[in-house]
Design a protein around this motif. Structure first.
Motif: not given
Length: 268
Positions: A58-81
């Motif tokens: 619903n929000t486009g928030m991404v969590f715990d991306i494999q192989n990118i340890p720094s991305w734990k909780e990123i509001p990717l949809t909002q940032m890119l839009s």
């Protein structure tokens, strides 16, 4: 990271950049933004993103991306839009594979199928009635995490399975199999048996009309097909197996096309 500009059914341009090794999530985002801009033009009307991790649908928030340890909780949809001023749709990469096959590949023949990615892990996307099934975290179909034998299905049904053979990759074992190496062929046979058990679990769960195989290991389908079919023959309901199609993907650049399909799916 790979980005492509897709128009209708054609990839017009592709850009790729290495993911930065850093503890700063903003550095990773800036590289993603740069990669997108390399294929961007003023005709672009939307962005689709496939990520190897969980996504709040619903929000486009991404969590715990494999192989990118720094991305734990990123509001990717909002940032890119906010950055590009177009609609942005984010989903799990296995779901992108499935919806990409639905729009561009073998899945065009089926309204009901499961896409399985056999790569460094075992991912799955489920298509029902012609669309991705709605879920909350874009994580439906994580069959690889189901306990199996002394580990889980992903341990036995992905590229990591082949590391037991002198720590070789699936590609390297396939090269040996092409030379009729006995141990390599036996390893693929065992892999097919394990994958057959995983598919039986999938049939019990969602009863698809087809299984579409993607990922690097699917390129070696000829080496594990017979063992897979033999294992499926033990399924208790013969009709389910008789009506099931198992098809390796033939779609080039399916990761990019699958991300684009997220946008097409939303336009319906």
């Amino acid at each position: 990271m790979r980005a492509g500009r897709v128009k209708h059914n054609t990839i017009k341009q592709i850009a790729k950049n290495a993911v930065p090794v850093t503890e700063d999530p903003n550095i990773v985002y800036k590289k993603l933004r740069k990669t997108i801009k390399e294929v961007w033009n003023n005709e672009v009307s939307g962005i689709g993103i496939g990520v190897p991790g969980m996504v709040d649908y619903n929000t486009g928030m991404v969590f715990d991306i494999q192989n990118i340890p720094s991305w734990k909780e990123i509001p990717l949809t909002q940032m890119l839009s906010d950055e590009f001023k177009v609609p942005v749709y984010v989903n799990n990469d296995a779901n992108c594979f499935a919806i990409g096959e639905r729009y561009f590949g073998e899945g065009r023949k089926f309204d009901d199928f499961t896409g399985l990615t056999l790569g460094t892990g075992l991912g799955a996307g489920i298509i029902k009635n012609g669309h991705l099934i709605p879920d909350q975290n874009c994580g439906a179909g994580e069959f690889g995490m189901i306990p199996y034998l002394d580990h889980n299905y992903e341990h036995y049904c992905s590229g990591r399975f082949f590391r037991q053979y002198d720590d070789l990759s699936g590609k390297e074992v396939a090269e040996l199999a092409q030379q009729n190496d006995t141990q390599a062929l036996e390893l693929f046979s065992k892999f097919g048996q394990h994958l057959g058990n995983a598919i039986k679990t999938i049939i019990f769960a969602v009863d698809p009309a087809a299984i579409i195989l993607g990922g690097s290991v699917s390129n070696s389908y000829c080496f594990f097909e017979s063992a897979l079919i033999e294992e499926l023959a033990t399924f208790p309901y013969a009709r389910s197996i008789k009506n099931l199609s198992i098809i390796p993907s033939q779609t080039t650049d399916i990761a990019i096309l699958g991300a684009a399909a997220l946008y097409y799916e939303k336009q319906k």
